[in-house]
Design a protein around this motif. Structure first.
Motif, PDB file in Angstrom:
ATOM      1  N   HIS A   2     140.124  79.867  73.389  1.00  0.00           N
ATOM      2  CA  HIS A   2     139.564  79.299  75.290  1.00  0.00           C
ATOM      3  C   HIS A   2     140.194  79.568  75.629  1.00  0.00           C
ATOM      4  O   HIS A   2     141.937  79.443  75.810  1.00  0.00           O
ATOM      5  CB  HIS A   2     139.078  78.325  74.746  1.00  0.00           C
ATOM      6  N   ALA A   3     140.373  80.355  77.039  1.00  0.00           N
ATOM      7  CA  ALA A   3     141.448  80.510  78.326  1.00  0.00           C
ATOM      8  C   ALA A   3     142.310  81.007  77.635  1.00  0.00           C
ATOM      9  O   ALA A   3     144.218  80.643  78.370  1.00  0.00           O
ATOM     10  CB  ALA A   3     141.556  79.012  79.212  1.00  0.00           C
ATOM     11  N   GLY A   4     142.254  81.914  77.298  1.00  0.00           N
ATOM     12  CA  GLY A   4     143.708  82.651  76.306  1.00  0.00           C
ATOM     13  C   GLY A   4     144.863  82.552  75.542  1.00  0.00           C
ATOM     14  O   GLY A   4     145.179  82.679  74.896  1.00  0.00           O
ATOM     15  N   LYS A   5     144.353  80.140  75.676  1.00  0.00           N
ATOM     16  CA  LYS A   5     145.113  80.244  74.001  1.00  0.00           C
ATOM     17  C   LYS A   5     144.193  80.089  73.097  1.00  0.00           C
ATOM     18  O   LYS A   5     142.702  79.940  73.024  1.00  0.00           O
ATOM     19  CB  LYS A   5     145.456  78.451  75.128  1.00  0.00           C
ATOM     20  N   ARG A   6     145.327  79.800  71.793  1.00  0.00           N
ATOM     21  CA  ARG A   6     144.259  79.398  70.076  1.00  0.00           C
ATOM     22  C   ARG A   6     144.232  78.091  70.270  1.00  0.00           C
ATOM     23  O   ARG A   6     145.101  77.063  70.767  1.00  0.00           O
ATOM     24  CB  ARG A   6     145.480  80.329  69.090  1.00  0.00           C
ATOM     25  N   ASN A   7     142.761  77.964  69.768  1.00  0.00           N
ATOM     26  CA  ASN A   7     142.108  76.708  69.668  1.00  0.00           C
ATOM     27  C   ASN A   7     141.722  76.620  68.170  1.00  0.00           C
ATOM     28  O   ASN A   7     140.352  77.050  68.331  1.00  0.00           O
ATOM     29  CB  ASN A   7     141.240  76.583  70.844  1.00  0.00           C
ATOM     30  N   LYS A  20     128.373  77.765  53.572  1.00  0.00           N
ATOM     31  CA  LYS A  20     127.243  77.892  54.331  1.00  0.00           C
ATOM     32  C   LYS A  20     126.961  76.969  55.037  1.00  0.00           C
ATOM     33  O   LYS A  20     126.961  77.412  56.279  1.00  0.00           O
ATOM     34  CB  LYS A  20     126.008  77.555  52.901  1.00  0.00           C
ATOM     35  N   ASP A  21     127.473  75.829  54.843  1.00  0.00           N
ATOM     36  CA  ASP A  21     127.637  74.704  56.400  1.00  0.00           C
ATOM     37  C   ASP A  21     127.970  74.977  57.563  1.00  0.00           C
ATOM     38  O   ASP A  21     128.236  75.500  58.712  1.00  0.00           O
ATOM     39  CB  ASP A  21     127.446  73.988  55.705  1.00  0.00           C
ATOM     40  N   ALA A  22     129.474  75.586  56.509  1.00  0.00           N
ATOM     41  CA  ALA A  22     130.553  75.822  57.812  1.00  0.00           C
ATOM     42  C   ALA A  22     130.269  77.125  58.486  1.00  0.00           C
ATOM     43  O   ALA A  22     130.940  77.621  59.828  1.00  0.00           O
ATOM     44  CB  ALA A  22     132.245  75.812  56.680  1.00  0.00           C
ATOM     45  N   ARG A  23     129.591  77.982  57.777  1.00  0.00           N
ATOM     46  CA  ARG A  23     129.323  78.885  58.321  1.00  0.00           C
ATOM     47  C   ARG A  23     128.439  79.147  59.971  1.00  0.00           C
ATOM     48  O   ARG A  23     128.711  79.565  60.341  1.00  0.00           O
ATOM     49  CB  ARG A  23     128.700  80.760  57.279  1.00  0.00           C
ATOM     50  N   VAL A  24     127.182  78.290  59.336  1.00  0.00           N
ATOM     51  CA  VAL A  24     126.540  78.163  60.537  1.00  0.00           C
ATOM     52  C   VAL A  24     127.355  77.819  61.641  1.00  0.00           C
ATOM     53  O   VAL A  24     127.184  77.290  62.496  1.00  0.00           O
ATOM     54  CB  VAL A  24     125.167  77.395  59.758  1.00  0.00           C
ATOM     55  N   LYS A  25     128.395  76.027  61.220  1.00  0.00           N
ATOM     56  CA  LYS A  25     129.381  75.679  62.218  1.00  0.00           C
ATOM     57  C   LYS A  25     129.859  77.181  62.669  1.00  0.00           C
ATOM     58  O   LYS A  25     129.943  76.730  64.464  1.00  0.00           O
ATOM     59  CB  LYS A  25     129.513  74.296  61.843  1.00  0.00           C
ATOM     60  N   ARG A  26     130.707  76.951  62.307  1.00  0.00           N
ATOM     61  CA  ARG A  26     131.497  78.679  63.029  1.00  0.00           C
ATOM     62  C   ARG A  26     130.590  79.451  63.951  1.00  0.00           C
ATOM     63  O   ARG A  26     130.749  79.704  65.328  1.00  0.00           O
ATOM     64  CB  ARG A  26     131.725  79.483  62.046  1.00  0.00           C
ATOM     65  N   THR A  28     128.185  78.704  65.550  1.00  0.00           N
ATOM     66  CA  THR A  28     127.153  77.499  66.561  1.00  0.00           C
ATOM     67  C   THR A  28     128.362  77.750  67.203  1.00  0.00           C
ATOM     68  O   THR A  28     128.347  77.636  68.831  1.00  0.00           O
ATOM     69  CB  THR A  28     126.802  76.222  66.423  1.00  0.00           C
ATOM     70  N   LEU A  29     129.696  77.408  67.174  1.00  0.00           N
ATOM     71  CA  LEU A  29     130.926  77.109  67.286  1.00  0.00           C
ATOM     72  C   LEU A  29     131.267  78.197  68.706  1.00  0.00           C
ATOM     73  O   LEU A  29     131.769  78.281  69.635  1.00  0.00           O
ATOM     74  CB  LEU A  29     132.231  76.435  67.297  1.00  0.00           C
ATOM     75  N   ARG A  30     131.119  79.389  68.323  1.00  0.00           N
ATOM     76  CA  ARG A  30     131.430  80.515  68.801  1.00  0.00           C
ATOM     77  C   ARG A  30     130.301  80.516  69.987  1.00  0.00           C
ATOM     78  O   ARG A  30     130.672  81.862  70.583  1.00  0.00           O
ATOM     79  CB  ARG A  30     131.121  82.099  67.759  1.00  0.00           C
ATOM     80  N   SER A  31     129.380  80.633  69.745  1.00  0.00           N
ATOM     81  CA  SER A  31     128.130  81.089  70.415  1.00  0.00           C
ATOM     82  C   SER A  31     128.851  79.813  71.984  1.00  0.00           C
ATOM     83  O   SER A  31     128.939  80.478  72.935  1.00  0.00           O
ATOM     84  CB  SER A  31     126.698  80.238  70.192  1.00  0.00           C
ATOM     85  N   THR A  32     129.204  78.636  72.074  1.00  0.00           N
ATOM     86  CA  THR A  32     129.480  78.280  72.570  1.00  0.00           C
ATOM     87  C   THR A  32     130.504  78.224  73.105  1.00  0.00           C
ATOM     88  O   THR A  32     130.956  77.806  74.770  1.00  0.00           O
ATOM     89  CB  THR A  32     129.802  76.453  72.082  1.00  0.00           C
ATOM     90  N   VAL A  33     131.441  78.890  72.311  1.00  0.00           N
ATOM     91  CA  VAL A  33     132.448  79.172  73.167  1.00  0.00           C
ATOM     92  C   VAL A  33     132.337  80.520  74.181  1.00  0.00           C
ATOM     93  O   VAL A  33     132.752  81.055  75.390  1.00  0.00           O
ATOM     94  CB  VAL A  33     133.776  79.425  71.837  1.00  0.00           C
ATOM     95  N   ALA A  34     131.639  81.044  73.771  1.00  0.00           N
ATOM     96  CA  ALA A  34     130.957  82.167  74.597  1.00  0.00           C
ATOM     97  C   ALA A  34     130.267  81.818  75.695  1.00  0.00           C
ATOM     98  O   ALA A  34     130.753  82.241  76.930  1.00  0.00           O
ATOM     99  CB  ALA A  34     130.015  83.083  73.757  1.00  0.00           C
TER     100      ALA A  34
END
Length: 169
Positions: A2-7, A20-26, A28-34
């Motif tokens: 995020h903003a060029g830094k590892r987060n 399975k839940d971790a993949r769904v959360k990942r 979701t997280l990727r879409s919010t970061v995008a």
């Protein structure tokens, strides 16, 4: 990133969060970061908002002073706050609570006939707010304007003992 830094963000502990839940959360997280949102900043802000509630600051204040107080005094202060203040004001942010809100709580205590307790509760809330002012979480002490608003406590005087019992003279 995020903003060029590892987060790095934790999605949970393994037995509690399955693969399975971790993949769904990942995902979701990727879409919010995008979309440009930073979830770790949002979590920190949410945590700070929770800590700025009256109950959160009171627990921090009590933890600071508990070692210097007698156990009985600590028990009384915690009990008064838990019984009379937390149910009505505990979940509110310190900056959102007004003197009128506190007066309503104190009048509830007075309605039970416990005038001394109402004064003590006002005193505890005042100490708590002075601590919050010192730590930058409040601007003013909301209990100060209420100094003359409560019914005065009636002093009870007891007669003096002039002769000890059991001594015949």
């Amino acid at each position: 990133r995020h903003a060029g830094k590892r987060n790095t963000v934790s999605l949970g502990v393994y037995p509690d969060v399955g693969l399975k839940d971790a993949r769904v959360k990942r995902q979701t997280l990727r879409s919010t970061v995008a979309s440009g949102a930073n979830q770790s900043v949002e979590r920190k802000e949410a945590k700070a908002a929770r800590e700025d509630t009256l109950k959160g600051v009171a627990e921090e204040w009590l933890a600071k002073y508990r070692p210097t107080w007698a156990p009985k005094h600590t028990e009384k202060v915690e009990g008064r706050l838990a019984k009379y203040v937390y149910p009505w004001l505990g979940s509110k942010a310190l900056r959102e609570i007004s003197s009128a809100d506190l007066l309503t709580v104190l009048q509830r205590v007075e309605a039970t006939g416990a005038h001394e307790t109402a004064h003590r509760v006002r005193q505890h809330v005042g100490q708590l707010y002075r601590y919050a002012i010192a730590t930058g979480r409040a601007e003013t002490d909301i209990s100060y304007p209420l100094r003359g608003a409560l019914t005065p406590v009636q002093a009870k005087h007891f007669g003096a003992i002039t002769e000890p019992k059991g001594i015949a003279g």
